[in-house]
Design a protein around this motif. Structure first.
Motif, mmCIF file in Angstrom:
data_model
loop_
_atom_site.group_PDB
_atom_site.id
_atom_site.type_symbol
_atom_site.label_atom_id
_atom_site.label_comp_id
_atom_site.label_asym_id
_atom_site.label_seq_id
_atom_site.Cartn_x
_atom_site.Cartn_y
_atom_site.Cartn_z
ATOM 1 N N SER A 113 0.810 -1.219 0.000
ATOM 2 C CA SER A 113 0.000 0.000 0.000
ATOM 3 C C SER A 113 0.847 1.276 0.000
ATOM 4 O O SER A 113 0.383 2.335 -0.429
ATOM 5 C CB SER A 113 -0.931 0.009 1.216
ATOM 6 N N LYS A 140 -4.224 1.889 6.352
ATOM 7 C CA LYS A 140 -5.183 2.937 6.016
ATOM 8 C C LYS A 140 -5.317 3.093 4.499
ATOM 9 O O LYS A 140 -4.414 2.748 3.743
ATOM 10 C CB LYS A 140 -4.744 4.271 6.630
ATOM 11 N N ASN A 141 -6.455 3.629 4.089
ATOM 12 C CA ASN A 141 -6.725 3.962 2.687
ATOM 13 C C ASN A 141 -6.760 2.750 1.764
ATOM 14 O O ASN A 141 -6.546 2.876 0.555
ATOM 15 C CB ASN A 141 -5.696 4.978 2.170
#
Length: 215
Positions: A113, A140-141
């Motif tokens: 990521s 996250k994301n």
């Protein structure tokens, strides 16, 4: 490219040597997934698979398996960056982890990521019957989905999770609780990966994804 992680049908093994097989394989070498891999292929129109064994000893920690996943993520990126592994035009990366493999999958996702080239291609991470879910942090994301069963005798309830494997039914940090089953008969109370086949297909269909079942 659905990347699958697990090991043993219930996801836990006692190593016979200090070094477990952590190589990526293009086929389900250990015949682990019980049709789940084929279902993902059909649902997301993607047959470019990699498999890796993410199991460890029953009393291993999620943190240990996460760090092993980090190492595997770096290895995966090195193969992609060198051209040893390639993605087709428009293809995304999808990661699926089961049982002990959930922490391992989160470790891989944490590395992928953050990469400028491949981070945007990480479509989702699915965690099926995650073991020690309260100790796993999803990056996250990135879309993350958790699939758990309250009657799971390996990771959710009973003496084995409480006293031996130190696991209980909790929501992982940063994920969507996609499906929580109540009681399930068989497969250690719904822990075994193949018990999820019909539930996953129904979940995808409810999300508008067409899945063709081949009898």
């Amino acid at each position: 490219m659905p990347n699958s992680y697990g090991g043993g049908q219930y996801g836990t093994v006692i190593p016979t040597s200090p070094k477990l097989d952590r190589a990526f394989h293009s086929t389900d070498k250990y015949e682990y997934w019980g049709g789940i891999d084929d279902a993902y292929n059909r649902a997301f129109r993607d047959d470019n698979n990699l498999f890796i064994n993410a199991s460890y000893a029953p009393k291993s920690t999620a943190s240990l398996r996460y760090q092993e996943g980090v190492a595997a993520g770096k290895n995966l990126l090195a193969k992609l960056m060198s051209g040893e592994l390639t993605l087709d035009d428009g293809e995304t990366i999808k990661i699926v982890g089961h049982s002990q493999g959930a922490a391992f999958a989160a470790g891989i996702a944490s590395i992928v990521s953050k990469n400028k080239t491949y981070g945007g291609l990480l479509e989702f991470v699915d965690y099926i019957s995650p073991h020690q879910p309260g100790d796993i942090k999803h990056p996250k994301n990135v879309k993350g989905r958790q699939f758990s069963t309250l009657s799971d005798r390996i990771s959710s309830k009973g003496l084995l999770p409480k006293w031996i494997t130190n696991s209980q039914n909790e929501q992982m940090e940063g994920v969507e609780q996609a499906r929580t089953r109540g009681q399930y008969k068989g497969g250690y109370g719904g822990h075994a990966v193949d018990t999820w086949l019909n539930d996953l297909i129904n979940y995808w269909r409810s999300s508008g994804i067409k899945v063709t079942v081949i009898e």
